[in-house]
Design a protein around this motif. Sequence first.
Motif, mmCIF file in Angstrom:
data_model
loop_
_atom_site.group_PDB
_atom_site.id
_atom_site.type_symbol
_atom_site.label_atom_id
_atom_site.label_comp_id
_atom_site.label_asym_id
_atom_site.label_seq_id
_atom_site.Cartn_x
_atom_site.Cartn_y
_atom_site.Cartn_z
ATOM 1 N N ASP A 68 42.401 82.458 61.983
ATOM 2 C CA ASP A 68 42.242 83.448 63.047
ATOM 3 C C ASP A 68 43.535 84.196 63.343
ATOM 4 O O ASP A 68 43.526 85.401 63.574
ATOM 5 N N ARG A 69 44.670 83.498 63.334
ATOM 6 C CA ARG A 69 45.932 84.107 63.732
ATOM 7 C C ARG A 69 46.658 84.773 62.560
ATOM 8 O O ARG A 69 47.238 85.840 62.703
ATOM 9 N N TYR A 70 46.629 84.130 61.386
ATOM 10 C CA TYR A 70 47.444 84.607 60.267
ATOM 11 C C TYR A 70 46.644 85.002 59.028
ATOM 12 O O TYR A 70 47.227 85.443 58.038
ATOM 13 N N GLY A 71 45.323 84.848 59.076
ATOM 14 C CA GLY A 71 44.520 85.188 57.909
ATOM 15 C C GLY A 71 44.704 84.210 56.757
ATOM 16 O O GLY A 71 44.375 84.532 55.612
ATOM 17 N N MET A 72 45.215 83.022 57.041
ATOM 18 C CA MET A 72 45.428 81.986 56.017
ATOM 19 C C MET A 72 44.173 81.117 55.939
ATOM 20 O O MET A 72 43.728 80.577 56.942
ATOM 21 N N GLU A 73 43.613 80.983 54.758
ATOM 22 C CA GLU A 73 42.383 80.198 54.602
ATOM 23 C C GLU A 73 42.642 78.941 53.792
ATOM 24 O O GLU A 73 42.968 79.000 52.608
ATOM 25 N N TYR A 74 42.504 77.797 54.467
ATOM 26 C CA TYR A 74 42.684 76.502 53.818
ATOM 27 C C TYR A 74 41.589 75.559 54.286
ATOM 28 O O TYR A 74 41.078 75.672 55.407
ATOM 29 N N GLY A 75 41.253 74.627 53.404
ATOM 30 C CA GLY A 75 40.334 73.560 53.760
ATOM 31 C C GLY A 75 41.051 72.232 53.651
ATOM 32 O O GLY A 75 42.158 72.149 53.102
ATOM 33 N N VAL A 76 40.431 71.179 54.147
ATOM 34 C CA VAL A 76 41.038 69.855 54.095
ATOM 35 C C VAL A 76 41.359 69.459 52.654
ATOM 36 O O VAL A 76 42.384 68.823 52.378
ATOM 37 N N SER A 77 40.531 69.871 51.733
ATOM 38 C CA SER A 77 40.722 69.499 50.323
ATOM 39 C C SER A 77 41.983 70.110 49.716
ATOM 40 O O SER A 77 42.430 69.678 48.647
ATOM 41 N N ASP A 78 42.582 71.104 50.393
ATOM 42 C CA ASP A 78 43.803 71.739 49.871
ATOM 43 C C ASP A 78 45.064 70.931 50.163
ATOM 44 O O ASP A 78 46.111 71.175 49.559
ATOM 45 N N TYR A 79 44.968 69.971 51.055
ATOM 46 C CA TYR A 79 46.163 69.252 51.492
ATOM 47 C C TYR A 79 46.382 67.997 50.648
ATOM 48 O O TYR A 79 46.054 66.883 51.065
ATOM 49 N N TRP A 80 46.972 68.186 49.493
ATOM 50 C CA TRP A 80 47.269 67.053 48.616
ATOM 51 C C TRP A 80 48.402 66.205 49.175
ATOM 52 O O TRP A 80 48.596 65.048 48.804
ATOM 53 N N ILE A 81 49.154 66.786 50.136
ATOM 54 C CA ILE A 81 50.193 66.064 50.859
ATOM 55 C C ILE A 81 50.189 66.585 52.291
ATOM 56 O O ILE A 81 49.881 67.753 52.524
ATOM 57 N N TYR A 82 50.502 65.705 53.257
ATOM 58 C CA TYR A 82 50.457 66.105 54.658
ATOM 59 C C TYR A 82 51.805 66.682 55.082
ATOM 60 O O TYR A 82 52.440 66.243 56.044
ATOM 61 N N GLU A 83 52.245 67.673 54.337
ATOM 62 C CA GLU A 83 53.461 68.425 54.644
ATOM 63 C C GLU A 83 53.092 69.898 54.531
ATOM 64 O O GLU A 83 52.955 70.443 53.434
#
Length: 310
Positions: free
Chosen positions: A116-131
């Motif tokens: 909503d704020r930055y137009g960045m689209e990610y899903g949980v499956s994209d986070y191979w590391i929590y950084e």
Amino acid sequence: MGRPGLHRGMARTSFFNEEVSSRCHFSRTCPLVRRLCTSNSPSSSSIFSLSSPASRRHTPQIRAWSGGSAQQIPGIITSGTDRRLLATKSPRLRVAVDVDEVLGRFLFALNQFCKDRYGMEYGVSDYWIYEFAKIWNCSQEHSNHIVHEFFKSQHFTEGIPVIPGALEALTRLSEAQYELVVVTSRQHVIQDVTLDWLDRHYGGLFQEVYFGNHFALEGKSRKKSDICKTIGAKVLIDDNPSYAQECAAAGINVLLYDWDGAYPWSKLPASGVVNKELIRVVRDWGEVEQELALLAPQLQQGEEEQQDGS
């Protein structure tokens, strides 16, 4: 990414001047906290306590810590009528529970905010590391900026859903032989929001709340293993394999929470894990209950034998 901490409390003015100011950095910046911390306590002893919202189901004695060294973690009973030092030992098995991705879907809300704020689209499956900086391909400074903007948004204050099954399982556990506490890496800047969220969704279930202040813009941080060892938590439920390895190396049992096996970051390395036998992977809160039922007799027997030996 780390998450946050608190000191809602009342204390005699003299105690505030000598002790609380050294631990609560909000006392210098927040008039509300300063007013609460310097209120006259009805207790005859010099100690500070946390407010206990009336909404808590079981009206537990809540304690919270958000600063100072591990040796300074206070054992404080905080019911409205009895404010005094309290030993951390308990006949019940003390279990520490993480917040984000274990109790609430932090990433889900963060991803909605980023879109909503930055137009960045990610899903949980994209986070191979929590950084987040590594996932978003940006600097750590910019990542911190985005996350702290998220903290100010309704996506954070009102948009974090609970993990299915957690409330029901924790209710059963709290009524059994377990004493539940929260040990989170969240930062001090979101401590009040965190406690409000816990009150709304898990009111009355946790006896204490401890904040590690990891990835913070200011203030000291404490290792989860240090906190768990100091408060006598025998088990940690956490989704982060780094914390799992850290605590296992310190001799603490860990239930590594990998919801439905769908957390890419929540995987242990194939080798090099110290005390790997102390880490058990769980995929839902039903499995958490099962593993705790298996662990409890062993841990309680070991503690009894240790006490007999001493």
